[in-house]
Design an enzyme around this catalytic site. Structure first.
Site, PDB file in Angstrom:
ATOM      1  N   TYR A   1      26.952  46.257  49.849  1.00 19.54           N
ATOM      2  CA  TYR A   1      25.886  45.283  50.119  1.00 19.54           C
ATOM      3  C   TYR A   1      25.011  45.083  48.877  1.00 19.54           C
ATOM      4  O   TYR A   1      23.905  45.640  48.794  1.00 19.54           O
ATOM      5  CB  TYR A   1      25.018  45.769  51.280  1.00 19.54           C
ATOM      6  CG  TYR A   1      25.773  46.079  52.554  1.00 19.54           C
ATOM      7  CD1 TYR A   1      26.380  45.070  53.302  1.00 19.54           C
ATOM      8  CD2 TYR A   1      25.860  47.382  53.036  1.00 19.54           C
ATOM      9  CE1 TYR A   1      27.061  45.348  54.479  1.00 19.54           C
ATOM     10  CE2 TYR A   1      26.533  47.668  54.223  1.00 19.54           C
ATOM     11  CZ  TYR A   1      27.132  46.655  54.934  1.00 19.54           C
ATOM     12  OH  TYR A   1      27.791  46.938  56.102  1.00 19.54           O
ATOM     13  N   ASP A  16      26.766  42.616  64.375  1.00 19.32           N
ATOM     14  CA  ASP A  16      27.872  41.669  64.202  1.00 19.32           C
ATOM     15  C   ASP A  16      28.960  41.670  65.286  1.00 19.32           C
ATOM     16  O   ASP A  16      29.349  40.636  65.778  1.00 19.32           O
ATOM     17  CB  ASP A  16      28.565  41.930  62.859  1.00 19.32           C
ATOM     18  CG  ASP A  16      27.585  42.085  61.709  1.00 19.32           C
ATOM     19  OD1 ASP A  16      26.375  41.963  61.939  1.00 19.32           O
ATOM     20  OD2 ASP A  16      28.034  42.316  60.584  1.00 19.32           O
ATOM     21  N   ARG A  66      35.697  48.396  61.204  1.00 19.88           N
ATOM     22  CA  ARG A  66      35.145  47.026  61.131  1.00 19.88           C
ATOM     23  C   ARG A  66      35.844  46.115  62.130  1.00 19.88           C
ATOM     24  O   ARG A  66      36.708  46.538  62.887  1.00 19.88           O
ATOM     25  CB  ARG A  66      35.297  46.462  59.703  1.00 19.88           C
ATOM     26  CG  ARG A  66      34.812  47.396  58.633  1.00 19.88           C
ATOM     27  CD  ARG A  66      33.362  47.805  58.796  1.00 19.88           C
ATOM     28  NE  ARG A  66      32.424  46.911  58.154  1.00 19.88           N
ATOM     29  CZ  ARG A  66      31.198  47.246  57.774  1.00 19.88           C
ATOM     30  NH1 ARG A  66      30.747  48.471  57.970  1.00 19.88           N
ATOM     31  NH2 ARG A  66      30.401  46.380  57.206  1.00 19.88           N
ATOM     32  N   GLU A  77      25.529  54.901  56.970  1.00 21.00           N
ATOM     33  CA  GLU A  77      25.236  53.606  57.597  1.00 21.00           C
ATOM     34  C   GLU A  77      25.242  53.773  59.123  1.00 21.00           C
ATOM     35  O   GLU A  77      24.358  53.280  59.812  1.00 21.00           O
ATOM     36  CB  GLU A  77      26.311  52.615  57.150  1.00 21.00           C
ATOM     37  CG  GLU A  77      26.036  51.171  57.502  1.00 21.00           C
ATOM     38  CD  GLU A  77      27.153  50.255  57.031  1.00 21.00           C
ATOM     39  OE1 GLU A  77      28.174  50.734  56.499  1.00 21.00           O
ATOM     40  OE2 GLU A  77      27.007  49.027  57.216  1.00 21.00           O
TER      41      GLU A  77
HETATM   42  C1  GLC Z   1      26.019  44.671  58.272  1.00 20.58           C
HETATM   43  C2  GLC Z   1      25.178  44.906  59.516  1.00 20.58           C
HETATM   44  C3  GLC Z   1      23.857  44.141  59.414  1.00 20.58           C
HETATM   45  C4  GLC Z   1      23.145  44.517  58.123  1.00 20.58           C
HETATM   46  C5  GLC Z   1      24.064  44.276  56.911  1.00 20.58           C
HETATM   47  C6  GLC Z   1      23.461  44.814  55.632  1.00 20.58           C
HETATM   48  O1  GLC Z   1      26.459  43.354  58.229  1.00 20.58           O
HETATM   49  O2  GLC Z   1      25.877  44.532  60.660  1.00 20.58           O
HETATM   50  O3  GLC Z   1      23.030  44.432  60.509  1.00 20.58           O
HETATM   51  O4  GLC Z   1      21.984  43.800  57.979  1.00 20.58           O
HETATM   52  O5  GLC Z   1      25.277  44.955  57.122  1.00 20.58           O
HETATM   53  O6  GLC Z   1      23.177  46.171  55.755  1.00 20.58           O
END
Ligand code: GLC
Length: 440
Positions: free
Chosen positions: A35, A171, A216, A412
């Site tokens: 991310y 998600d 996932r 996470e």
């Molecule tokens: C995933 C999670 C979401 C979160 C993102 C960044 O997509 O489902 O809730 O904001 O990651 O951490």
């Protein structure tokens, strides 16, 4: 921060180190590789943690998000970093005349935890500094709430509609997968699913490069999510055009519960700086508590998200059904009902709270929002329990949450049976909320 025991002090130092590692100067990424941008609700949770250690940095986290606000008031779920153009090109936010010029962003939002983050920072500031912070953020926060009701509550019901599962933040939560199958899956996606292309597509996916693919969504589900995203882009992220016919149009129970709490906090901020909430918004916000009750399914005795067009409930149970507790507006009867469920077998795994009850046909101990324990959800439930005056339950859940992190680190998400770490390591909101939980 209060004085901590040695082991808690160590945990605190490790949590701070995670936030430092993910700090990009003016915002914090959720995790290093998977991310690499700023996410809306992530940054709110992060700011809640930062508020205990560095209020200036906490304010900055929020200001950076607000700088990327769209001219119509929308706050996007992702603000892209400037270096990476691959992810931002998929969204191509500039197709909308409302998108900011200086930032590339997504075209959808995420659970509205901004008011919560802002007021938590506020409690750490001296009155003058607090008021000047509130003055700076209020017009933007107000515009965001106005946008939510103006564009996402077209029938003035007091409930806002989400247009993509990513907006829920959860998600692949069972009700969202249920909603996906309630629509016809495009033929080309069904074809790809039928052909042996899974390996090739997994190779192209970013998430499964960092995390085991069993954790996932499936390839077909991922393709549907991308397909829906493309449609949103074709409609230039214009809610009116999107809602005319939409694959996903859901009155999500968790999002709306969080919004109700946010409305209350927005009012508090307005009061402190002596501003009046504009009449239209005031009316819409006043309807919200009663509207939440319309998501209560009398037959199943659950709060359930609803399809906006067909008005049918999404019946798959998930932890979202417990989150009205966080709204702070439930009757005693409803609170008791939720607590009964929260403390019943399907939710009392060894490392609670699973994001889907173990009895759900979708339950999986590893697939991210279909069972694993997430620290932000525990945090919301702890706050809901506290608001409802159930301090003992809140403190038990807090202790269990911290024990889980002590055992498995700042992951996470976690296997709710074994507590084993899942997803990516050194996840920012796990670290930030640890800091907040330690401070109580
Ligand atoms: C995933 C999670 C979401 C979160 C993102 C960044 O997509 O489902 O809730 O904001 O990651 O951490």
């Amino acid at each position: 921060m209060k004085i901590l025991k040695k082991e808690d002090q160590d945990l605190l130092e490790r949590a701070k180190a995670v936030l430092q590692q993910n700090d990009r100067g003016t915002y914090t990424v959720p995790a290093n590789d998977l991310y690499p941008h700023q996410w809306l609700w992530d940054s709110c949770f992060i700011a809640i943690g930062l508020a205990h250690i560095d209020t200036t940095r906490a304010k900055q986290e929020i200001m950076h998000l607000l700088q990327a606000q769209w001219s119509n008031g929308m706050i996007p779920n992702i603000v892209f970093n400037h270096r990476d153009t691959k992810d931002s090109a998929l969204w191509d936010s500039k197709v909308s005349p409302n998108a900011p010029i200086d930032f590339a962003t997504s075209g959808i939002t995420q659970p509205p935890l901004l008011a919560e983050a802002i007021t938590r920072i506020g409690t750490k500031l001296e009155p003058t500094e607090r008021r000047s912070f509130y003055h700076a953020v209020y017009p933007k926060l107000l515009a965001y709430h106005q946008w939510l009701y103006r564009e996402r509550d077209p029938h003035h019901e007091g409930l806002v509609v989400l247009i993509h599962p990513w907006e829920s933040g959860m998600d692949n939560s069972p009700p969202w997968i249920e909603a996906m199958y309630a629509n016809r899956i495009p033929w080309w996606i069904r074809l790809i699913n039928w052909l042996p292309l899974d390996g090739a597509i997994n190779f192209l996916r970013n998430d499964t490069r960092h995390v085991d693919r069993h954790e996932r969504i499936s390839t077909m589900q991922a393709l549907v999510y991308y397909h829906v995203m493309q449609r949103l882009r074709r409609k230039e992220y214009d809610s009116n055009r999107i809602l005319l016919r939409s694959h996903f149009a859901i009155q999500d129970v968790a999002f709306n519960s969080i919004l109700i709490r946010a409305n209350h906090l927005l009012r508090m901020i307005a009061k402190e700086i002596r501003r009046d909430i504009p009449e239209t918004l005031d009316k819409q916000m006043s309807k919200a508590s009663e509207a939440l009750e319309s998501l209560f399914d009398e037959t199943r005795r659950h709060y359930l998200s609803k399809q906006f067009v067909t008005e049918k409930s999404l019946i798959e149970p998930s932890v979202a059904s417990l989150l009205p507790l966080y709204s702070g507006v439930l009757t005693e009867e409803r609170i008791e009902l939720i607590i009964k469920e929260l403390t019943s077998k399907p939710y009392t795994t060894r490392y609670p709270v699973p994001t889907a009850p173990v009895t759900s046909p979708y339950f999986s101990r590893e697939r991210y929002w279909q069972g694993p324990t997430w620290i932000n959800i525990n945090w919301l439930l702890i706050n809901g329990l506290e608001q409802a005056g159930h301090d003992q339950l809140a403190s038990d859940l807090r202790d269990k949450t911290l024990a889980l992190i002590r055992k498995s680190g700042f992951s996470e998400y976690f296997d709710p049976h074994t507590g084993d770490a899942r997803g990516v390591d050194n996840f920012s909101w796990t670290a930030a909320l640890t800091i907040d939980l330690l401070s109580r």
